[in-house]
Design a protein around this motif. Structure first.
Motif, PDB file in Angstrom:
ATOM      1  N   UNK A 105     -24.712  -1.304  24.617  1.00 13.15           N
ATOM      2  CA  UNK A 105     -23.473  -1.494  25.376  1.00 13.15           C
ATOM      3  C   UNK A 105     -22.298  -0.803  24.687  1.00 13.15           C
ATOM      4  N   UNK A 106     -22.253  -0.881  23.348  1.00 10.15           N
ATOM      5  CA  UNK A 106     -21.183  -0.185  22.620  1.00 10.15           C
ATOM      6  C   UNK A 106     -21.228   1.310  22.905  1.00 10.15           C
ATOM      7  N   UNK A 107     -22.415   1.875  22.864  1.00 11.67           N
ATOM      8  CA  UNK A 107     -22.537   3.306  23.178  1.00 11.67           C
ATOM      9  C   UNK A 107     -22.059   3.600  24.596  1.00 11.67           C
ATOM     10  N   UNK A 108     -22.347   2.707  25.528  1.00 12.49           N
ATOM     11  CA  UNK A 108     -21.900   2.927  26.911  1.00 12.49           C
ATOM     12  C   UNK A 108     -20.377   3.023  27.010  1.00 12.49           C
ATOM     13  N   UNK A 109     -19.680   2.311  26.136  1.00 10.12           N
ATOM     14  CA  UNK A 109     -18.219   2.310  26.160  1.00 10.12           C
ATOM     15  C   UNK A 109     -17.603   3.494  25.403  1.00 10.12           C
ATOM     16  N   UNK A 110     -18.321   4.055  24.427  1.00 14.62           N
ATOM     17  CA  UNK A 110     -17.720   5.132  23.627  1.00 14.62           C
ATOM     18  C   UNK A 110     -18.241   6.518  23.995  1.00 14.62           C
ATOM     19  N   UNK A 111     -19.319   6.603  24.735  1.00 14.48           N
ATOM     20  CA  UNK A 111     -19.782   7.904  25.210  1.00 14.48           C
ATOM     21  C   UNK A 111     -18.987   8.250  26.469  1.00 14.48           C
ATOM     22  N   UNK A 112     -17.873   8.945  26.259  1.00 15.69           N
ATOM     23  CA  UNK A 112     -16.931   9.238  27.339  1.00 15.69           C
ATOM     24  C   UNK A 112     -16.783  10.744  27.524  1.00 15.69           C
ATOM     25  N   UNK A 113     -17.145  11.263  28.689  1.00 14.47           N
ATOM     26  CA  UNK A 113     -16.960  12.693  28.927  1.00 14.47           C
ATOM     27  C   UNK A 113     -15.495  13.074  28.830  1.00 14.47           C
ATOM     28  N   UNK A 114     -15.232  14.165  28.114  1.00 14.43           N
ATOM     29  CA  UNK A 114     -13.870  14.628  27.914  1.00 14.43           C
ATOM     30  C   UNK A 114     -13.152  13.929  26.788  1.00 14.43           C
ATOM     31  N   UNK A 115     -13.785  12.911  26.203  1.00  7.38           N
ATOM     32  CA  UNK A 115     -13.170  12.146  25.119  1.00  7.38           C
ATOM     33  C   UNK A 115     -14.002  12.247  23.847  1.00  7.38           C
ATOM     34  N   UNK A 116     -15.266  11.863  23.923  1.00  6.68           N
ATOM     35  CA  UNK A 116     -16.140  11.981  22.749  1.00  6.68           C
ATOM     36  C   UNK A 116     -17.183  13.089  22.912  1.00  6.68           C
ATOM     37  N   UNK A 117     -17.312  13.630  24.106  1.00 10.01           N
ATOM     38  CA  UNK A 117     -18.173  14.797  24.335  1.00 10.01           C
ATOM     39  C   UNK A 117     -17.682  15.516  25.570  1.00 10.01           C
ATOM     40  N   UNK A 165     -22.167  13.017  20.314  1.00  9.51           N
ATOM     41  CA  UNK A 165     -20.722  12.908  20.110  1.00  9.51           C
ATOM     42  C   UNK A 165     -20.234  13.776  18.952  1.00  9.51           C
ATOM     43  N   UNK A 166     -21.147  14.482  18.299  1.00 13.31           N
ATOM     44  CA  UNK A 166     -20.762  15.374  17.214  1.00 13.31           C
ATOM     45  C   UNK A 166     -21.008  14.823  15.827  1.00 13.31           C
ATOM     46  N   UNK A 167     -21.671  13.672  15.710  1.00 13.24           N
ATOM     47  CA  UNK A 167     -21.911  13.054  14.412  1.00 13.24           C
ATOM     48  C   UNK A 167     -23.294  13.457  13.906  1.00 13.24           C
ATOM     49  N   UNK A 168     -23.295  14.251  12.844  1.00 11.20           N
ATOM     50  CA  UNK A 168     -24.539  14.819  12.319  1.00 11.20           C
ATOM     51  C   UNK A 168     -24.895  14.306  10.926  1.00 11.20           C
ATOM     52  N   UNK A 169     -23.937  13.717  10.217  1.00 10.60           N
ATOM     53  CA  UNK A 169     -24.166  13.246   8.844  1.00 10.60           C
ATOM     54  C   UNK A 169     -24.750  11.840   8.910  1.00 10.60           C
ATOM     55  N   UNK A 170     -26.055  11.762   9.159  1.00 10.03           N
ATOM     56  CA  UNK A 170     -26.726  10.498   9.427  1.00 10.03           C
ATOM     57  C   UNK A 170     -27.686  10.147   8.292  1.00 10.03           C
TER      58      UNK A 170
END
Length: 200
Positions: A105-117, A165-170
């Motif tokens: 659910x958290x991912x559903x709220x932060x995966x935003x077109x034009x905002x995080x991708x 979302x651009x996060x690669x340092x995992x």
């Protein structure tokens, strides 16, 4: 490091292995960065509401109702936390070979077109500045190698969502075979704690 964003998503409260290891990770980070600010979400005990027909347009469209406005405001808040974070610590137990619904659910709220991708002519592009992500995975069985690896929909899914979302340092820290009895559980926690000490 100024901001540490922490997520627990286990629904097992004090019986959760991932919670123990998340706390260990945060404590180790604070030793190295004593002035860091911590923002913590307990997605297992206090989950973010799942999107539904009444709220989805707040994330995926143009909000027009009170419920949609509330969903957009929650999304804006969560995205701002994510953008400001220097490090994410994410506790993700494996449920049914994947992740808990609270974390989803958290991912559903932060995966935003034009905002995080965004979508480009060459494909999707993450819009977040890269930051360190430490994921604590607890698993009842052994999925990092061997015949059960094909049923691991947890780690590949998390890698894909963060990268989108651009996060690669995992960094993934696994406590496996915790369902194989008390000794196996204790050994898994001990090994994971050693890994935490070495990577943090």
């Amino acid at each position: 490091m100024k901001n540490i964003l922490v997520f627990n998503s286990s629904v097992l409260a004090e019986n959760s292995v991932s919670r123990v290891l998340v706390a260990k990770t945060v404590a180790a980070l604070l030793v190295k960065n004593p002035g860091a600010q911590i923002i913590e979400h307990d997605l297992g005990c206090d989950p973010i509401p799942h999107l539904d027909t009444a709220t989805v347009a707040g994330i995926r469209g143009v909000p027009e109702s009170e419920a949609e406005d509330a969903a957009r405001a929650r999304s804006d808040e969560l995205v701002a936390e994510l953008q400001a974070a220097d490090v994410l610590v994410v506790g993700s137990p494996m449920y049914n070979f994947s992740i808990p619904t609270g974390l989803r659910s958290w991912f559903d709220y932060v995966l935003r077109p034009g905002v995080t991708f965004q979508y480009t002519a060459s494909g999707p592009q993450g819009l977040l500045a890269d930051k360190r992500v430490i994921v604590i995975e607890s698993r009842g069985g052994f999925y990092s190698a061997g015949p059960a690896q094909s049923r691991d929909f947890q780690e590949p899914y998390l890698r894909a969502l963060f990268a989108f979302m651009g996060l690669q340092d995992l960094t993934f820290i696994r406590a496996e075979k915790i369902g194989s009895g008390a000794e196996a559980r204790a050994a898994a926690i001990e090994n994971a704690e050693k890994t935490i000490t070495s990577v943090v």
